[in-house]
Design an enzyme around this catalytic site. Sequence first.
Site, PDB file in Angstrom:
ATOM      1  N   HIS A 160      34.663 -14.435  42.772  1.00 30.33           N
ATOM      2  CA  HIS A 160      35.999 -14.234  43.350  1.00 30.33           C
ATOM      3  C   HIS A 160      35.924 -14.221  44.874  1.00 30.33           C
ATOM      4  CE1 HIS A 160      37.053 -11.979  39.432  1.00 30.33           C
ATOM      5  NE2 HIS A 160      37.865 -13.010  39.481  1.00 30.33           N
ATOM      6  N   CYS A 247      37.117  -4.004  42.072  1.00 22.91           N
ATOM      7  CA  CYS A 247      37.568  -4.438  40.734  1.00 22.91           C
ATOM      8  C   CYS A 247      38.029  -3.320  39.826  1.00 22.91           C
ATOM      9  CB  CYS A 247      36.458  -5.117  39.953  1.00 22.91           C
ATOM     10  SG  CYS A 247      35.297  -5.980  40.898  1.00 22.91           S
TER      11      CYS A 247
HETATM   12  C1  CIR Z   1      34.570 -11.307  34.816  1.00 22.87           C
HETATM   13  O1  CIR Z   1      33.753 -12.213  34.838  1.00 22.87           O
HETATM   14  O2  CIR Z   1      35.769 -11.512  34.803  1.00 22.87           O
HETATM   15  C2  CIR Z   1      34.061  -9.872  34.790  1.00 22.87           C
HETATM   16  N1  CIR Z   1      32.836  -9.811  34.071  1.00 22.87           N
HETATM   17  C3  CIR Z   1      33.873  -9.341  36.178  1.00 22.87           C
HETATM   18  C4  CIR Z   1      35.156  -9.230  36.946  1.00 22.87           C
HETATM   19  C5  CIR Z   1      34.989  -8.598  38.281  1.00 22.87           C
HETATM   20  N2  CIR Z   1      36.233  -8.508  38.945  1.00 22.87           N
HETATM   21  C6  CIR Z   1      36.401  -8.607  40.260  1.00 22.87           C
HETATM   22  O3  CIR Z   1      35.460  -8.847  40.981  1.00 22.87           O
HETATM   23  N3  CIR Z   1      37.628  -8.492  40.724  1.00 22.87           N
END
Ligand code: CIR
Length: 255
Positions: A160, A247
């Site tokens: 991201h 997150c």
């Molecule tokens: C994903 O791949 O969507 C989750 N395992 C990790 C998401 C992390 N979110 C973020 O950095 N905003």
Amino acid sequence: MLVAITRKVSPRMAECQLTHLRRARIDLGRAAEQHLTYEKQLEALGCEVRSLPAEPELPDSVFVEDAAVVFDELAFLARPGAESRRAEVESIAQALQSYRKLASIEAPGTLDGGDVLRVGKRVFVGLSRRTNQAGLEQMRALLPVYGYSVESVPVERCLHLKSAVTQVGESMLLINPAWVEASAFRGLELIEVDAAEPFAANALLMKGVVVYPAAYERTRKRLAARGLGVVTVEVSELAKAEGGVTCCSLILSKT
Ligand code: CIR
């Protein structure tokens, strides 16, 4: 008053999406403990934490940031790029509806909240594997009404936008310039992560204090050397699921 919406770790977190990391065994008990410590840290900083119950069927649902993007004037419900994450949005919509007017990212648009970085009235949107141009355009159609500009930033080397750059001061960003072009953030002061800590750019600025992963000691020292107040949290188990400190919460001001 700030409110942080969080959600407890899913018992199926081990089945999370992974893009840049190899699957490593996640200790669920430890992950839950670290998450609780994170919530307590937000409370200690004067934030009201609204902790939602775990979603047993949704492995990535602890990472609530991706399900919505909250502005003072309205909130966007995201349409996560990973299909396995789309069902996370419904309960976040319920939690948000008492606080904000809601707009939704609609197909064919996709957008993860982790790709949106707001600095004052500038909104940077990462075009990544998870967020597409159609998703970005839907934000661009609504935000200028409230005085925001929307700037797109290519994100190819990490998950991201906020894996590569986050806000650590009023007009100061923490950035990994190997993952995102520093020139996209003209006019803002940039602090670079230590090159030995590529994942260190994800920091959560809350009430002037930087909430920061304990693992990135070298970069933490750089932040402190710039006079920033930093509190550390241990998030090693959440990091195995490619999650960081931004997150795990949706922060909004209660008006
Ligand atoms: C994903 O791949 O969507 C989750 N395992 C990790 C998401 C992390 N979110 C973020 O950095 N905003």
